[in-house]
Design a protein around this motif. Structure first.
Motif, short mmCIF file in Angstrom:
data_model
loop_
_atom_site.label_atom_id
_atom_site.label_comp_id
_atom_site.label_asym_id
_atom_site.label_seq_id
_atom_site.Cartn_x
_atom_site.Cartn_y
_atom_site.Cartn_z
N SER A 126 -1.63 30.61 101.76
CA SER A 126 -0.36 31.32 101.67
C SER A 126 0.53 30.93 102.84
O SER A 126 0.06 30.75 103.96
CB SER A 126 -0.58 32.83 101.67
OG SER A 126 -1.32 33.23 100.55
N GLY A 127 1.81 30.79 102.57
CA GLY A 127 2.72 30.45 103.66
C GLY A 127 4.03 29.91 103.16
O GLY A 127 4.29 29.81 101.96
N ASN A 128 4.87 29.56 104.12
CA ASN A 128 6.13 28.89 103.82
C ASN A 128 5.88 27.39 103.78
O ASN A 128 5.18 26.83 104.64
CB ASN A 128 7.18 29.21 104.89
CG ASN A 128 7.61 30.67 104.84
OD1 ASN A 128 7.76 31.23 103.76
ND2 ASN A 128 7.82 31.28 106.00
N TYR A 129 6.45 26.74 102.80
CA TYR A 129 6.30 25.30 102.62
C TYR A 129 7.69 24.67 102.52
O TYR A 129 8.68 25.36 102.28
CB TYR A 129 5.50 24.99 101.35
CG TYR A 129 4.03 25.33 101.44
CD1 TYR A 129 3.07 24.33 101.63
CD2 TYR A 129 3.59 26.64 101.34
CE1 TYR A 129 1.72 24.64 101.70
CE2 TYR A 129 2.24 26.96 101.42
CZ TYR A 129 1.31 25.95 101.60
OH TYR A 129 -0.03 26.26 101.68
N LEU A 130 7.71 23.35 102.69
CA LEU A 130 8.97 22.62 102.61
C LEU A 130 8.92 21.64 101.44
O LEU A 130 8.02 20.80 101.37
CB LEU A 130 9.23 21.84 103.91
CG LEU A 130 10.65 21.28 104.08
CD1 LEU A 130 11.63 22.42 104.30
CD2 LEU A 130 10.71 20.31 105.26
N LEU A 131 9.84 21.80 100.52
CA LEU A 131 10.02 20.85 99.43
C LEU A 131 10.99 19.78 99.92
O LEU A 131 12.13 20.09 100.28
CB LEU A 131 10.57 21.55 98.19
CG LEU A 131 10.87 20.69 96.96
CD1 LEU A 131 9.60 20.09 96.40
CD2 LEU A 131 11.59 21.51 95.89
N ILE A 151 10.29 26.82 100.42
CA ILE A 151 9.72 27.60 99.32
C ILE A 151 8.54 28.40 99.88
O ILE A 151 7.99 28.07 100.94
CB ILE A 151 9.26 26.72 98.14
CG1 ILE A 151 8.14 25.77 98.58
CG2 ILE A 151 10.42 25.94 97.55
CD1 ILE A 151 7.53 24.99 97.43
N THR A 152 8.18 29.46 99.17
CA THR A 152 7.05 30.31 99.57
C THR A 152 5.96 30.23 98.51
O THR A 152 6.24 30.32 97.32
CB THR A 152 7.49 31.77 99.75
OG1 THR A 152 8.49 31.83 100.77
CG2 THR A 152 6.32 32.64 100.16
N ILE A 153 4.73 30.02 98.97
CA ILE A 153 3.57 29.98 98.07
C ILE A 153 2.56 31.01 98.58
O ILE A 153 2.20 31.01 99.76
CB ILE A 153 2.92 28.59 98.04
CG1 ILE A 153 3.94 27.53 97.59
CG2 ILE A 153 1.69 28.59 97.13
CD1 ILE A 153 3.43 26.10 97.69
N VAL A 154 2.13 31.90 97.69
CA VAL A 154 1.15 32.93 98.05
C VAL A 154 -0.10 32.71 97.20
O VAL A 154 -0.02 32.57 95.98
CB VAL A 154 1.71 34.35 97.83
CG1 VAL A 154 0.64 35.39 98.11
CG2 VAL A 154 2.92 34.57 98.74
N ASN A 155 -1.24 32.68 97.87
CA ASN A 155 -2.53 32.54 97.19
C ASN A 155 -3.30 33.84 97.38
O ASN A 155 -3.83 34.11 98.45
CB ASN A 155 -3.31 31.36 97.78
CG ASN A 155 -4.56 31.05 96.98
OD1 ASN A 155 -5.02 31.85 96.16
ND2 ASN A 155 -5.13 29.89 97.22
N THR A 156 -3.35 34.65 96.33
CA THR A 156 -4.01 35.96 96.43
C THR A 156 -5.52 35.85 96.37
O THR A 156 -6.22 36.85 96.57
CB THR A 156 -3.53 36.88 95.29
OG1 THR A 156 -3.78 36.25 94.04
CG2 THR A 156 -2.04 37.17 95.43
N THR A 157 -6.05 34.67 96.12
CA THR A 157 -7.51 34.49 96.10
C THR A 157 -8.05 34.15 97.48
O THR A 157 -9.26 34.02 97.65
CB THR A 157 -7.91 33.39 95.11
OG1 THR A 157 -7.44 32.12 95.58
CG2 THR A 157 -7.34 33.67 93.73
N LYS A 158 -7.15 33.96 98.45
CA LYS A 158 -7.57 33.64 99.81
C LYS A 158 -6.91 34.62 100.78
O LYS A 158 -5.92 35.27 100.45
CB LYS A 158 -7.17 32.20 100.18
CG LYS A 158 -7.78 31.14 99.27
CD LYS A 158 -7.29 29.75 99.64
CE LYS A 158 -7.87 29.28 100.96
NZ LYS A 158 -7.53 27.89 101.25
#
Length: 806
Positions: A126-131, A151-158
């Motif tokens: 999870s975190g902020n990413y750059l496209l 962009i923001t990507i969240v991984n609820t499994t981690k």
């Protein structure tokens, strides 16, 4: 405020009195040597340096692991903003918080337009990413010119990996004089910018203190954490600003030191249709000539000269001659050195406004939505390129502030984050918007080029060639013993398959190689080798085609509000359900079938399908008994092939180029030992053939049934590796509910992205109609349309509708 009003009254009066004098000065000295030198250097530089801008329309900006990022690319020529025909490949990547790539793709461009997608694996944190996106040609310039979108990507499994809350908040405080510098005893306009660690402006109030701690000027934030004030530094004095933010924290920052003498500039925009540019100078500069250059996207709008008199000169600029977007205004001294520079934004007035309408304002779940799109585009011109995304908006995902209009006209020319860029495009001339725009121009740096490079008047050397026809794979020939590069080595690169591709290259003086490979889609094994089988002392190393330069600015820390956990849980469940029920459709790809699959040598002179003959057990028998126009002989214990030069009825003196599924084979003994039952056909060229710099005395091409070499053992010196070619197109999954059975299906439909299309077909009247179906997820949905006309007019529009109960 009193200082501001006094200066404005002074400058406004000055404009009307001095304009005639300035016009005379322009006529008399506009062709003077310094101004002419600057114009000539600028024109020469722009002719040598073709520049592209690339914009990426992504479907959203918030994702969860398991989602797909959909995007469309608009690559334009920077001066005209028309689609660029230069580059045929774009590079798109997603960088993590350490600015390292986690996903990368090569996207095919046709007339500057392309599209692609990334599946977000559950291995991501999870975190902020750059496209980020760019072309190979753009790698010759600063990475600040690449397209970037957070962009923001969240991984609820981690584990979420949130930044720990801090008891104190650090702010970035900057004081930026108009034109670049402060000069003692000359009044300057100074902008102040205060942002938090996420790059967002904060409200503040402040004042300037002298060395004796006297309060000289008070000011307060106006919009997005910016403000400005007028200030006259005294000789041999230093100053600091005191900032009190809305959270009560008090911070200090020093103002830039003032020069004892020099130049100051000031722009006023208070007279309709005109802007005034005042130049003030002191000391030995007070009575020298100065030159003004105003340019927008590589085109000079205005070039003028003026004579400083008692340290003052004024230029009048007619706004009608300025092009829309960011204008760079530079003052040069008598030696053609840039001494002051600032930006001015001319808001586009006549923007193309698309009409986006749904047939209803509200829909129930699993209902058809019909969307009508009209651009007011005349059907007799080339159709525009359009992309559309329809997604649910909530606390996690709002409508993106950045679109193709704000990017091409504004943010592409500025450094750093521009907060809410759409704010500056409102059809509103209120004082608030004017002040915010002025402060933005004073606080954001320009990023297209440096005047030092322009004025050198030397040809710029470019390391990276434009990819004019397809992907260029680069590498280097290295001597295994010494590690030194080796020049003048002929090499081959092959992509073995049923429709194989092959290219040749000769290493330059630095050992560099360039293989031009067209229409290479998907991930395949490639084979790289030298043409001479005796070159066993060399190795070939391939270069990374993606830029290895990091972005200029770091990503803001990931600080996710806990109050949004319910919305996040809903998104996560929806994505996991889609990955279970629609796994096949999410992984459905299709290749571009429009390109020519003919081999590089064209139609073969002879073609032998071995199943048409009685099968022999050895390849030697096949070649001697079936294949005509080939001489098979043994020399010094090894087999060799020579091809009959058909026009002259003589055999070539040198050996033919022999290919196995497109891979050159110099050891014919291996061909003779290969099982002929694995070969489907043999193709023959009875003439000289050209493969880049390589000239072949005929060609013998073996094609296996599988196109993957069928177990043929290549020479151990051949470099074999997996290589990612151009990205395959992924099919967007959108179910239909046309029948009662489909509507009542028990299969869940938790889509929050209802529709994505990088291509929209228009009628001859400039209208388009499309349709899609709502899902089981209620709420407010946004229809976001972005596009570009063939003559370089960007446009964007948004419509909303509701589904069920939010």
């Amino acid at each position: 405020m009193e200082n501001y009003l006094r200066l404005n009254r002074k400058i406004n009066c000055w404009i009307w009195v001095v304009i005639p004098t300035c016009l005379l000065i322009q006529s008399a000295k506009g062709q003077g040597s310094p101004l002419r030198n600057v114009k000539s250097a600028f024109d020469t530089y722009q002719q040598q340096v073709y520049q592209e801008m690339i914009y990426v329309h992504s479907d959203k900006s918030f994702y969860v692991a398991g989602d797909i990022v959909w995007f469309k690319l608009y690559n334009v020529e920077s001066e005209t903003m028309v689609p660029s025909g230069l580059s045929k490949i774009a590079y798109v990547e997603i960088l993590n918080k350490d600015l390292k790539p986690v996903l990368q793709g090569k996207i095919a461009l046709s007339r500057g337009i392309g599209s692609g997608s990334f599946y977000l694996p559950f291995s991501l944190n999870s975190g902020n990413y750059l496209l980020r996106a760019y072309t190979a040609w753009m790698k010759n310039f600063s990475p600040s010119q690449f397209f970037e979108k957070e962009i923001t990507i969240v991984n609820t499994t981690k584990k979420m990996g949130l930044m720990p809350k801090s008891d104190t908040t650090d702010y970035d405080i900057q004081f930026l004089p108009e034109g670049g510098n402060l000069v003692e005893d000359i009044q300057s306009k100074v902008a102040c910018k205060v942002v938090d660690r996420s790059g967002h402006g904060v409200d503040f109030s402040g004042y300037i203190l002298s060395q004796a701690n006297d309060t000289l000027v008070r000011y307060a934030s106006q919009k997005f954490g910016t403000s400005s004030f007028y200030f006259t530094p005294e000789s041999n004095s230093r100053y600091k600003g005191v900032i009190k933010t809305s959270d009560g924290k008090v911070s200090t920052a020093s103002l830039p030191a003032a020069f004892p003498e020099g130049y100051v500039m000031h722009l006023t925009d208070s007279i309709p249709g005109h802007i005034g540019i005042a130049v003030m100078a002191s000391g030995k500069y007070a009575n020298l000539p100065v030159n003004l250059i105003v340019h927008t996207r590589k085109k000079i709008n205005l070039a003028k000269s003026a004579q400083l008199e008692n340290g003052k000169a004024l230029f009048d600029v007619d706004k009608n001659i300025l092009r829309d977007g960011i204008c760079s205004i530079t003052i040069f001294d008598e030696a053609s050195r840039p001494v002051c520079e600032r930006l001015y934004f001319k808001r586009p007035i006549h923007k193309l406004a698309p009409s986006v309408k749904t047939d209803e304002n509200a829909y129930s779940k699993r209902k058809k939505v019909t969307l009508d799109l009209s651009l007011g585009w005349p059907g007799h011109t080339a159709p525009p390129s359009v992309s559309i995304a329809v997604y649910r908006t909530d606390s996690l995902q709002e409508v993106d502030e950045t679109n193709i209009v704000s990017y091409l006209y504004l943010t592409s020319e500025l450094q750093g984050n521009v907060e809410s860029p759409g704010y500056y495009f409102q059809n509103n001339d209120s004082a608030e918007i004017q002040d915010a725009t002025e402060n933005l121009m004073l606080t954001q740096g320009w990023r297209r080029f440096k005047w030092e490079e322009v004025l050198q008047k030397t040809s710029k050397a470019f390391e990276f060639a434009p990819e004019l026809e397809g992907h260029i794979i680069t590498g280097k020939v290295i001597n295994k013993s010494t590690g030194e590069p080796v020049p003048d080595v002929t090499t081959f690169l092959s992509v073995p398959s049923r429709h194989f591709q092959i290219a040749s290259a000769v290493s330059d003086e630095s050992g560099n190689l360039k293989f031009d490979i067209k229409n290479f889609f998907g991930t395949e094994e490639i084979a790289v080798q030298t043409a001479n089988a005796t070159d066993t002392g060399y190795r070939i190393e391939l270069a990374n085609p993606f830029s290895e330069l990091p972005p200029i600015a770091a990503l803001p820390p990931f600080d996710y509000p806990i109050l949004q956990s319910h919305a996040l849980l809903t998104r996560s469940i929806a994505t996991q359900v889609r990955n279970v029920f629609n796994a096949d459709s999410l992984r459905a790809f299709y290749a571009n079938s429009s390109f020519d699959t003919t081999a590089f040598f064209g139609v073969p002179d002879q073609k032998y399908f071995l199943d048409d003959y009685t099968r022999f057990n050895t390849m030697e028998e096949v070649m001697r008994e079936y294949i005509g126009n080939i001489l098979v002989r043994r020399s010094e214990g090894h087999f060799r092939y020579r091809v009959l030069n058909y026009p002259y009825k003589l055999f070539f003196e040198d050996d033919a180029l022999v290919l196995m599924d497109g891979v050159p084979v110099s050891n014919i003994d291996k061909i003779i030992a290969f099982d002929p039952l694995k070969v489907q056909k043999i193709e023959l060229m009875n003439r000289k053939c050209f493969l880049g710099p390589y000239v072949a005395d005929g060609i013998i091409s073996y094609r296996t049934y599988t196109g993957d070499l069928a177990g043929f053992q290549l020479d151990p010196n051949v470099l074999i590796l997996k290589y990612d070619g151009l990205q395959l197109q992924r099919e967007f999954y959108s179910p239909k509910y046309e029948t009662e059975e489909q509507v009542n299906s028990r299969e869940p439909d938790f889509r929050n992205l209802l529709y994505w299309s990088p291509v929209v077909s228009f009628s001859t009247t400039g209208n388009a109609r499309l349709s899609f179906y709502t899902s089981d997820v209620g709420g407010k949905y946004a229809v976001v349309v972005q596009g570009l006309t063939s003559d370089g007019q960007p446009f964007a529009g948004t419509e909303t509708f509701n589904v069920g109960n939010p």
